[in-house]
Design a protein around this motif. Structure first.
Motif, mmCIF file in Angstrom:
data_model
loop_
_atom_site.group_PDB
_atom_site.id
_atom_site.type_symbol
_atom_site.label_atom_id
_atom_site.label_comp_id
_atom_site.label_asym_id
_atom_site.label_seq_id
_atom_site.Cartn_x
_atom_site.Cartn_y
_atom_site.Cartn_z
ATOM 1 N N PRO A 1 6.225 10.904 -18.145
ATOM 2 C CA PRO A 1 6.821 9.839 -17.809
ATOM 3 C C PRO A 1 7.461 9.182 -17.016
ATOM 4 O O PRO A 1 8.038 10.537 -16.568
ATOM 5 N N ALA A 2 8.200 8.506 -16.246
ATOM 6 C CA ALA A 2 8.212 8.487 -14.753
ATOM 7 C C ALA A 2 9.627 8.294 -14.865
ATOM 8 O O ALA A 2 10.176 8.067 -15.722
ATOM 9 N N SER A 3 10.700 8.648 -13.437
ATOM 10 C CA SER A 3 11.833 8.302 -14.090
ATOM 11 C C SER A 3 11.972 6.876 -13.751
ATOM 12 O O SER A 3 10.653 5.847 -13.239
ATOM 13 N N ALA A 4 13.699 6.131 -14.033
ATOM 14 C CA ALA A 4 13.414 4.685 -14.131
ATOM 15 C C ALA A 4 12.733 4.298 -12.366
ATOM 16 O O ALA A 4 12.345 3.033 -12.466
ATOM 17 N N ALA A 5 13.894 4.617 -11.602
ATOM 18 C CA ALA A 5 13.522 4.375 -10.599
ATOM 19 C C ALA A 5 12.247 4.032 -9.512
ATOM 20 O O ALA A 5 11.620 3.370 -9.046
ATOM 21 N N TRP A 6 10.859 5.016 -9.872
ATOM 22 C CA TRP A 6 9.932 5.122 -10.083
ATOM 23 C C TRP A 6 9.162 4.187 -10.564
ATOM 24 O O TRP A 6 7.976 3.493 -9.747
ATOM 25 N N VAL A 7 9.623 3.396 -12.062
ATOM 26 C CA VAL A 7 8.876 2.346 -12.634
ATOM 27 C C VAL A 7 9.009 1.063 -11.714
ATOM 28 O O VAL A 7 8.841 0.072 -11.063
ATOM 29 N N ALA A 8 10.191 1.049 -11.129
ATOM 30 C CA ALA A 8 11.519 -0.259 -10.801
ATOM 31 C C ALA A 8 10.987 -0.316 -9.387
ATOM 32 O O ALA A 8 10.163 -1.551 -8.558
ATOM 33 N N LEU A 9 10.179 0.812 -8.359
ATOM 34 C CA LEU A 9 9.421 0.766 -7.403
ATOM 35 C C LEU A 9 8.030 0.197 -8.244
ATOM 36 O O LEU A 9 7.522 -0.322 -7.131
ATOM 37 N N GLY A 10 7.130 0.609 -7.890
ATOM 38 C CA GLY A 10 5.614 -0.548 -8.799
ATOM 39 C C GLY A 10 5.822 -1.282 -9.281
ATOM 40 O O GLY A 10 5.043 -1.847 -9.053
ATOM 41 N N LEU A 11 7.244 -2.223 -9.990
ATOM 42 C CA LEU A 11 7.060 -3.612 -9.779
ATOM 43 C C LEU A 11 7.838 -4.166 -8.877
ATOM 44 O O LEU A 11 7.306 -5.649 -9.174
ATOM 45 N N ASN B 1 0.335 -1.265 -0.244
ATOM 46 C CA ASN B 1 0.114 0.029 0.273
ATOM 47 C C ASN B 1 0.881 1.244 -0.366
ATOM 48 O O ASN B 1 0.247 2.123 -0.660
ATOM 49 N N ILE B 2 1.984 1.050 1.425
ATOM 50 C CA ILE B 2 2.791 2.510 0.740
ATOM 51 C C ILE B 2 3.136 2.753 -0.655
ATOM 52 O O ILE B 2 3.604 3.676 -0.903
ATOM 53 N N ILE B 3 3.576 1.143 -1.780
ATOM 54 C CA ILE B 3 4.676 1.805 -2.602
ATOM 55 C C ILE B 3 4.119 2.701 -3.694
ATOM 56 O O ILE B 3 3.518 3.192 -4.270
ATOM 57 N N VAL B 4 2.478 1.907 -3.335
ATOM 58 C CA VAL B 4 0.548 2.311 -4.634
ATOM 59 C C VAL B 4 0.706 3.643 -4.030
ATOM 60 O O VAL B 4 0.773 4.558 -5.172
ATOM 61 N N PHE B 5 0.681 3.696 -3.165
ATOM 62 C CA PHE B 5 0.131 5.291 -3.487
ATOM 63 C C PHE B 5 1.347 6.298 -2.892
ATOM 64 O O PHE B 5 1.074 7.444 -3.184
ATOM 65 N N ALA B 6 2.836 5.188 -2.983
ATOM 66 C CA ALA B 6 3.882 6.669 -2.921
ATOM 67 C C ALA B 6 3.750 6.833 -5.006
ATOM 68 O O ALA B 6 4.295 7.599 -5.332
ATOM 69 N N ALA B 7 3.405 5.751 -5.909
ATOM 70 C CA ALA B 7 3.375 5.555 -7.179
ATOM 71 C C ALA B 7 2.786 6.270 -7.787
ATOM 72 O O ALA B 7 3.327 6.875 -9.123
ATOM 73 N N ALA C 1 5.206 -7.351 -18.509
ATOM 74 C CA ALA C 1 5.797 -6.086 -17.631
ATOM 75 C C ALA C 1 7.339 -5.276 -18.010
ATOM 76 O O ALA C 1 6.725 -3.945 -18.332
ATOM 77 N N LEU C 2 7.862 -6.160 -19.097
ATOM 78 C CA LEU C 2 9.111 -5.747 -19.439
ATOM 79 C C LEU C 2 8.643 -4.173 -20.233
ATOM 80 O O LEU C 2 8.701 -3.328 -20.287
ATOM 81 N N VAL C 3 7.466 -4.894 -21.598
ATOM 82 C CA VAL C 3 7.375 -3.707 -22.470
ATOM 83 C C VAL C 3 6.053 -2.717 -21.452
ATOM 84 O O VAL C 3 6.417 -1.129 -21.807
ATOM 85 N N VAL C 4 5.157 -2.752 -20.644
ATOM 86 C CA VAL C 4 4.809 -1.548 -19.308
ATOM 87 C C VAL C 4 5.824 -0.816 -19.345
ATOM 88 O O VAL C 4 5.621 0.295 -19.490
ATOM 89 N N ALA C 5 6.962 -2.018 -18.732
ATOM 90 C CA ALA C 5 7.493 -0.886 -18.539
ATOM 91 C C ALA C 5 8.380 0.744 -18.759
ATOM 92 O O ALA C 5 8.665 1.301 -18.729
ATOM 93 N N THR C 6 9.015 -0.343 -20.058
ATOM 94 C CA THR C 6 9.201 0.988 -21.114
ATOM 95 C C THR C 6 8.404 1.919 -21.787
ATOM 96 O O THR C 6 9.141 2.972 -21.498
ATOM 97 N N THR C 7 7.249 1.873 -21.049
ATOM 98 C CA THR C 7 5.977 3.336 -21.474
ATOM 99 C C THR C 7 6.541 3.839 -19.983
ATOM 100 O O THR C 7 5.583 5.597 -21.020
ATOM 101 N N ARG C 8 6.833 3.724 -19.034
ATOM 102 C CA ARG C 8 7.143 4.546 -17.934
ATOM 103 C C ARG C 8 6.338 5.272 -17.749
ATOM 104 O O ARG C 8 6.056 6.864 -17.518
ATOM 105 N N GLY C 9 4.850 4.983 -17.820
ATOM 106 C CA GLY C 9 4.053 6.109 -16.894
ATOM 107 C C GLY C 9 2.445 6.084 -17.828
ATOM 108 O O GLY C 9 2.605 6.056 -19.315
ATOM 109 N N GLU C 10 2.153 7.403 -17.715
ATOM 110 C CA GLU C 10 0.680 8.111 -18.949
ATOM 111 C C GLU C 10 1.742 8.831 -19.491
ATOM 112 O O GLU C 10 2.846 9.416 -19.891
ATOM 113 N N LEU C 11 1.218 9.224 -20.638
ATOM 114 C CA LEU C 11 1.688 9.599 -22.351
ATOM 115 C C LEU C 11 1.890 11.076 -21.816
ATOM 116 O O LEU C 11 0.881 12.017 -21.691
ATOM 117 N N GLY C 12 2.931 11.200 -22.572
ATOM 118 C CA GLY C 12 3.736 12.847 -21.884
ATOM 119 C C GLY C 12 3.971 13.098 -20.387
ATOM 120 O O GLY C 12 3.916 13.826 -20.438
#
Length: 296
Positions: A150-160, A84-90, A137-148
């Protein structure tokens, strides 16, 4: 036709739908200044207080033994506090819909852990499902969030890490389930423990433990508590009826709701590659589900 309490598909839809409410509500709360620790506390304490009241009215309250207390603390920390902490932080960085997609990997990772821990024999279909799920998951991770945006790789990794924590919780609850305890008791006991842990985490974290921003979102807070409490009434029953891998599929139902609500109500937008990745994950989930039924 099976009654709802004995029907795994019906329980899955109800549980996943109620779980999916956390994504749009969590984003709204975050935009109002509510910290991830506080919103996680709202869920856990609200669920625990609601369900213990229900159990008290039913006359089901009893003193927990050492096994139950251990289960409460570990299940509460692994299954609720950490994810939950990760979800709401991400969510502010990845978007509600993108974060919801992370939940879809839970069945794949749960099966992976089940195989590694020898809870389930590996078969070709299961291994293929795991492989395809991770590819998605790797395909989704490359998009890095919402269109236009992009989140940092660190936030994507945390989401995973979200599905990893969820999978560990699924496995732990199955391995250490107190045979003599009822599902309602396990739900509120684990959430009271999670709430206590979150108070400590808040006190020592940069966020602190300031509940005052909740004043700005009273309706959202009430809806979150009621939907989460309702979800856990069905959650533990689904664990018994469907097992850990089937239970983890509620993340896919929740993700669908998170994506749709994020786009319709929160104005989120995701690129074609995100949808392609989500579809690939869906195929992997379907294969792991089929593998589970073959191994039953």
């Amino acid at each position: 036709m099976k009654p709802v309490r004995d029907s795994a598909p019906a329980l899955l839809l109800i549980t996943g739908g109620l779980l999916g409410m956390i994504f749009p509500l969590g984003k709204i709360a975050g935009e109002a200044g509510v910290s991830p620790v506080i919103w996680s506390f709202v869920i856990s304490f609200g669920v625990a207080a609601t369900l213990v009241t229900v159990d008290a009215v039913r006359g089901g309250l009893r003193r927990p033994d050492a096994h139950s207390l251990r289960y409460f603390i570990l299940a509460g920390t692994i299954s609720y506090c950490i994810p939950n902490i990760i979800v709401f932080a991400a969510i502010p960085h990845l978007g509600a819909g993108f974060t919801a997609i992370m939940f879809t990997l839970s069945p794949v990772i749960t099966l992976c852990f089940s195989i590694l821990l020898k809870l389930r024999r590996p078969n070709g279909l299961g291994i293929a499902g795991i492989t395809i799920g991770f590819a998605g998951a790797l395909v989704v991770a490359t998009t890095r969030g919402e269109l236009g945006q992009p989140a940092s790789a660190a936030w994507v990794a945390l989401g995973l890490l979200i599905p990893v924590a969820l999978a560990l919780g699924n496995i732990y609850r199955t391995l250490d389930w107190p045979a003599h305890a009822g599902s309602l008791e396990l739900a509120y006991g684990s959430h009271f423990a999670a709430a206590a842990v979150l108070v400590v985490v808040g006190a020592w974290s940069p966020w602190g433990f300031d509940p005052s921003p909740l004043v700005a979102v009273p309706l959202e807070t009430l809806v979150q508590v009621l939907s989460s409490a309702g979800m856990f009434v069905f959650f533990f029953r689904l664990q018994v009826v469907g097992g850990p891998v089937y239970l983890s599929q509620m993340g896919y139902v929740a993700a669908a709701l998170g994506l749709v609500s994020g786009m319709i109500f929160l104005g989120e937008s995701y690129g074609l590659l995100t949808w392609v990745g989500a579809a690939i994950i869906a195929i992997g989930v379907g294969m792991t589900t089929r593998a589970q039924s073959q191994g039953s």
